[in-house]
Design an enzyme around this catalytic site. Structure first.
Site, short mmCIF file in Angstrom:
data_model
loop_
_atom_site.label_atom_id
_atom_site.label_comp_id
_atom_site.label_asym_id
_atom_site.label_seq_id
_atom_site.Cartn_x
_atom_site.Cartn_y
_atom_site.Cartn_z
N GLU A 94 0.83 -1.20 0.00
CA GLU A 94 0.00 0.00 0.00
C GLU A 94 0.86 1.25 0.00
O GLU A 94 1.94 1.27 0.59
CB GLU A 94 -0.81 0.05 1.29
CG GLU A 94 -1.71 -1.12 1.51
CD GLU A 94 -2.39 -1.08 2.87
OE1 GLU A 94 -2.30 -0.04 3.56
OE2 GLU A 94 -2.99 -2.08 3.24
N CYS A 107 3.06 8.56 1.48
CA CYS A 107 3.38 7.61 2.54
C CYS A 107 3.64 6.26 1.87
O CYS A 107 2.75 5.70 1.23
CB CYS A 107 2.19 7.53 3.50
SG CYS A 107 2.42 6.35 4.81
N CYS A 114 5.71 -7.16 8.27
CA CYS A 114 6.69 -6.56 9.17
C CYS A 114 7.01 -7.57 10.27
O CYS A 114 6.13 -8.32 10.70
CB CYS A 114 6.13 -5.28 9.79
SG CYS A 114 7.33 -4.37 10.78
N CYS A 118 4.44 -5.07 16.53
CA CYS A 118 3.84 -4.06 17.41
C CYS A 118 2.36 -4.39 17.61
O CYS A 118 1.65 -4.71 16.65
CB CYS A 118 4.01 -2.65 16.81
SG CYS A 118 5.74 -2.20 16.58
N CYS A 121 -0.51 -2.53 15.48
CA CYS A 121 -0.32 -2.28 14.05
C CYS A 121 -0.89 -3.40 13.18
O CYS A 121 -0.61 -4.58 13.41
CB CYS A 121 1.17 -2.11 13.77
SG CYS A 121 1.52 -1.83 12.02
N CYS A 343 -2.25 2.32 7.91
CA CYS A 343 -1.35 1.30 8.42
C CYS A 343 -1.72 -0.14 8.07
O CYS A 343 -2.09 -0.93 8.93
CB CYS A 343 -1.27 1.40 9.95
SG CYS A 343 -1.22 3.06 10.56
N1 SAH Z 1 7.74 0.74 11.13
C1 SAH Z 1 7.77 2.16 11.02
C2 SAH Z 1 6.84 2.73 9.97
C3 SAH Z 1 5.46 2.16 9.92
S1 SAH Z 1 4.37 2.61 11.25
C4 SAH Z 1 7.49 2.79 12.36
O1 SAH Z 1 7.28 2.07 13.34
O2 SAH Z 1 7.54 4.00 12.48
C5 SAH Z 1 4.09 4.32 10.99
C6 SAH Z 1 3.40 5.00 12.14
O3 SAH Z 1 2.07 4.52 12.27
C7 SAH Z 1 4.09 4.80 13.48
O4 SAH Z 1 4.22 6.02 14.13
C8 SAH Z 1 3.11 3.92 14.23
O5 SAH Z 1 3.19 4.16 15.61
C9 SAH Z 1 1.78 4.34 13.64
N2 SAH Z 1 0.73 3.33 13.77
C10 SAH Z 1 0.81 2.02 13.48
N3 SAH Z 1 -0.35 1.40 13.71
C11 SAH Z 1 -1.21 2.35 14.16
C12 SAH Z 1 -2.58 2.34 14.58
N4 SAH Z 1 -3.31 1.22 14.59
N5 SAH Z 1 -3.13 3.51 14.97
C13 SAH Z 1 -2.41 4.65 14.96
N6 SAH Z 1 -1.13 4.72 14.57
C14 SAH Z 1 -0.53 3.58 14.19
#
Ligand code: SAH
Length: 356
Positions: A94, A107, A114, A118, A121, A343
Site C-alpha cells: 500500500e 506515505c 513486518c 507491534c 499495528c 497502516c
Molecule cells: N515501522 C515504522 C513505519 C510504519 S508505522 C514505524 O514504526 O515508524 C508508521 C506510524 O504509524 C508509526 O508512528 C506507528 O506508531 C503508527 N501506527 C501504526 N499502527 C497504528 C494504529 N493502529 N493507529 C495509529 N497509529 C498507528
C-alpha cells in the site's frame, strides 16, 4: 519459483554507465537510461526509443522495467488517496497520498508485512513476508507522483511532495534496500528530491539507528516509541523494544543535532495501555530539553482486536503533561479512515474474501 530479475530501479543511476560498458554499449547510454527511468518515468521497454533495440533486448534478458502494478485507487472524503500495488510475485503493498496544508505527502511501504510485531499495528499481524527491493520502493513514489500530475490538489500549486516511510514495514529492518532507494530519491540523475523532504519513520529496532547515522543523510526522523521505559515499551513493541529507550532516544538526539532537524517522537494512544498520566510524566522526563517534538496519535482501531483508542479527555490530559513540561506535543488524527488508509488495513481487507 524462478528468481525474479532485478528491476531497472534496483540500481542507482550512477552505476549505469559502467554497466552499459559491460554490455558493450557506450557509457552515455547509462545516462540515457536514467533519463528514461527518472525524468520520464518510463515503465516499458517500448517507451525508451532512444536506446537501440538490441541494447534494450540485452537489458531485458537481465532486468524487468517495472515491478508494480496498480490494482486499487481509493479516494477518501478528506482527499487522502490510497493505492494498492501488486508486485511481480503476487504480494501486495500500500501507498497513500495525503493532502497536507501546503503540499502532498506520499506515505510509502518498505516491506511486505513486518517482523516488529507491534501490538497496535495491522501490518504486524501476518509477520514479515519480505523486504521490498529498492525499485519497488522507488516505483511507489513515481506512481504517486504521476497520480498527482494527472490529478493535482489545486490548493497546492506545484509545491511538490514529501516522502515518508510510514506505510507497511520497518524501514531500518530492510536497510540496504532503503539506503539504495534514498540514494535514487536524492541523486540529481535520479529523482533529485531534497533529503529535507524525506522522513524515515522507525520503531528503532536494535542496530537500526546506528546504521542510519552512518549514512549521514539529513533526512527527517520519526521514532515510534510506544513506551517511555524499557519494560513498558516492550509490552506494546516486543521486537523494537529490545533496543533500550535511552539508546534509541540518544541516537535520535544525535541525528537531530547533526542535521539540525528536530526529531518527532510518535506515541500511539491506546485506552488503558499507553495513556496513563504516569506514562506521560515518564515520557516528558525523557524528552524534555531535547531536540524533539511529540506526536500523539489516538489508536486507529483494528477490527480483529479489543484495543481501543484513548478518549478525548485522556488525550488532552496526556498532552497537557507534556506541554506543561515544555515538550512540544501535538495531537494527530489519522486521515482516510473511510478507505482503510491507516497502516496496512487496505491490504488486510483485500486479503480476506467477502470483506468490503
Ligand atoms: N515501522 C515504522 C513505519 C510504519 S508505522 C514505524 O514504526 O515508524 C508508521 C506510524 O504509524 C508509526 O508512528 C506507528 O506508531 C503508527 N501506527 C501504526 N499502527 C497504528 C494504529 N493502529 N493507529 C495509529 N497509529 C498507528
Amino acid at each position: 519459483m524462478t528468481a525474479l530479475k532485478p528491476l531497472l530501479r534496483d540500481i542507482v543511476p550512477s552505476a549505469w554507465p559502467e554497466r552499459m560498458v559491460a554490455l558493450g554499449a557506450p557509457r552515455y547510454r547509462g545516462r540515457q537510461l536514467a533519463h528514461w527511468l527518472y525524468d520520464r518515468s518510463a515503465t516499458d521497454w517500448g517507451a525508451m526509443h532512444t536506446l537501440p533495440r538490441d541494447l534494450r533486448e540485452r537489458l531485458a534478458d537481465s532486468h524487468d522495467p517495472a515491478g508494480l502494478e496498480p490494482t486499487i485507487r481509493r479516494v477518501a472524503d478528506d482527499g487522502t488517496r490510497k493505492f494498492l500495488f501488486r508486485l511481480r510475485d503476487g504480494q501486495t503493498v500500500e501507498s497513500v497520498i495525503i493532502p497536507m496544508e501546503n503540499h502532498a505527502t506520499f506515505c510509502i511501504s518498505s516491506q511486505v508485512g513486518c517482523a516488529m510485531a507491534c501490538r497496535f499495528c495491522a501490518t504486524a499481524r501476518g509477520g514479515l513476508v519480505r523486504g521490498l527491493t529498492p525499485g519497488e520502493i522507488v516505483e511507489q513514489v513515481q506512481h504517486l507522483a504521476r497520480d498527482l500530475v494527472d490529478d493535482p490538489f489545486p490548493q497546492h500549486g506545484d509545491r511538490g511532495f514529501n516522502v515518508v516511510f510510514m506505510g507497511m514495514g520497518e524501514p531500518l529492518d530492510n536497510f540496504d534496500a532503503v539506503r539504495t532507494a534514498l540514494e535514487i530519491f536524492t541523486a540529481p540523475e535520479g529523482l533529485g528530491l531534497s533529503s529535507r523532504r524525506i522522513q524515515i519513520s522507525t520503531s528503532g529496532p536494535p542496530h537500526g539507528l546506528p546504521r542510519l547515522a552512518e549514512l549521514d543523510l539529513p533526512v527527517g526522523l520519526t521514532i515510534s516509541l510506544g513506551g517511555a521505559d524499557d519494560a513498558d515499551r516492550r509490552k506494546v513493541m516486543p521486537v523494537s523494544g529490545k533496543a533500550g529507550v535511552a539508546e534509541v532516544l540518544d541516537a535520535a538526539a544525535e541525528h537531530a543535532r547533526r542535521h539540525n532537524r528536530r526529531v518527532t517522537i510518535a506515541w500511539v494512544l491506546i485506552r488503558g495501555r499507553t495513556d496513563h498520566i504516569e506514562q506521560a510524566t515518564t515520557l516528558a522526563a525523557v524528552t524534555r530539553d531535547r531536540p524533539f517534538k511529540v506526536n500523539l496519535i489516538p489508536l486507529n482501531e483494528l477490527d480483529d482486536d479489543d484495543l481501543l483508542a484513548s478518549e478525548g479527555a485522556s488525550v488532552l490530559a496526556f498532552q497537557r503533561v507534556l506541554t506543561d513540561a515544555g515538550v512540544p506535543a501535538f495531537i494527530r488524527v489519522s486521515g482516510g479512515r473511510d478507505i482503510g488508509a491507516a497502516c496496512g488495513q487496505l491490504r488486510r481487507q483485500m486479503a480476506r474474501p467477502g470483506s468490503s
